[in-house]
Design a protein around this motif. Structure first.
Motif, PDB file in Angstrom:
ATOM      1  N   VAL A  29      55.896  32.822  36.459  1.00 38.14           N
ATOM      2  CA  VAL A  29      56.650  32.919  35.205  1.00 38.14           C
ATOM      3  C   VAL A  29      55.689  32.827  34.031  1.00 38.14           C
ATOM      4  CG1 VAL A  29      58.767  31.960  36.182  1.00 38.14           C
ATOM      5  CG2 VAL A  29      57.091  30.423  35.162  1.00 38.14           C
ATOM      6  N   VAL A  56      63.548  27.856  38.480  1.00 37.03           N
ATOM      7  CA  VAL A  56      63.110  29.252  38.488  1.00 37.03           C
ATOM      8  C   VAL A  56      63.777  29.957  39.672  1.00 37.03           C
ATOM      9  CG1 VAL A  56      61.138  30.824  38.570  1.00 37.03           C
ATOM     10  CG2 VAL A  56      60.892  28.570  37.501  1.00 37.03           C
ATOM     11  N   LYS A  60      62.961  35.462  38.795  1.00 36.07           N
ATOM     12  CA  LYS A  60      62.108  34.904  37.727  1.00 36.07           C
ATOM     13  C   LYS A  60      62.891  34.454  36.485  1.00 36.07           C
ATOM     14  CE  LYS A  60      58.315  35.847  40.029  1.00 36.07           C
ATOM     15  NZ  LYS A  60      58.372  35.110  41.262  1.00 36.07           N
TER      16      LYS A  60
END
Length: 161
Positions: A29, A56, A60
């Motif tokens: 990320v 997460v 993503k």
């Protein structure tokens, strides 16, 4: 399967260093975006350690959950003192007002077990006991009794819950 990163970060001052950067890096990320979002959400807790959970997902997408600092940390910030008394019962380090206790109770509303402001304020007062903090000039236990007897009903009625 979502990945979860939990960390204790300084309010409004999180950075890409440990503990967040190394934990977020392998997840692919944008670390800067995550840090910016965390700092935005924690800016009200400047100078306090804040529990943060970064979730997460596989696609993503990021979800950030911000906890509230411990009640004792909120009391210290409200009174502008560094630490509680090492000798509670004999040495007092500050005096909390009912309005300040109500403010702390509102900040902790999601984490507190009480259903009413009156009960939540009494919980905050309970935290004052081992810290050596008086409430309205009284021992916190005496002030809890005074709340039960209705001495602060007017002040608490003016506060939102």
């Amino acid at each position: 399967m979502a990945s979860v990163v939990e960390a204790l970060v300084p309010g409004g001052k999180a950075n890409p260093g440990p503990p967040l950067g190394p934990a977020l890096g392998p997840l692919g990320v944008n670390i800067k975006d995550v840090i910016d979002q965390i700092n935005e959400k924690t800016k009200d807790y400047n100078g306090m350690q804040v529990p943060v959970k970064v979730i997460v997902d596989d696609d993503k997408s990021i979800e950030i959950e911000v906890g509230t600092p411990p009640t004792s940390a909120l009391i210290l910030k409200e009174l502008n003192i560094e630490k509680g008394s090492g000798e509670s019962g004999t040495v007092n380090v500050g005096d909390l007002k009912i309005a300040q206790a109500a403010k702390i109770a509102r900040m902790k509303k999601d984490d507190i077990l009480s259903y009413s402001l009156k009960a939540a304020v009494k919980e905050v007062m309970g935290t004052c006991v081992p810290m050596g903090v008086t409430v309205e000039g009284l021992d916190p236990r005496e002030c809890q009794k005074a709340v039960d007897e209705g001495q602060f009903d007017e002040a608490l009625a003016a506060e939102a819950w």
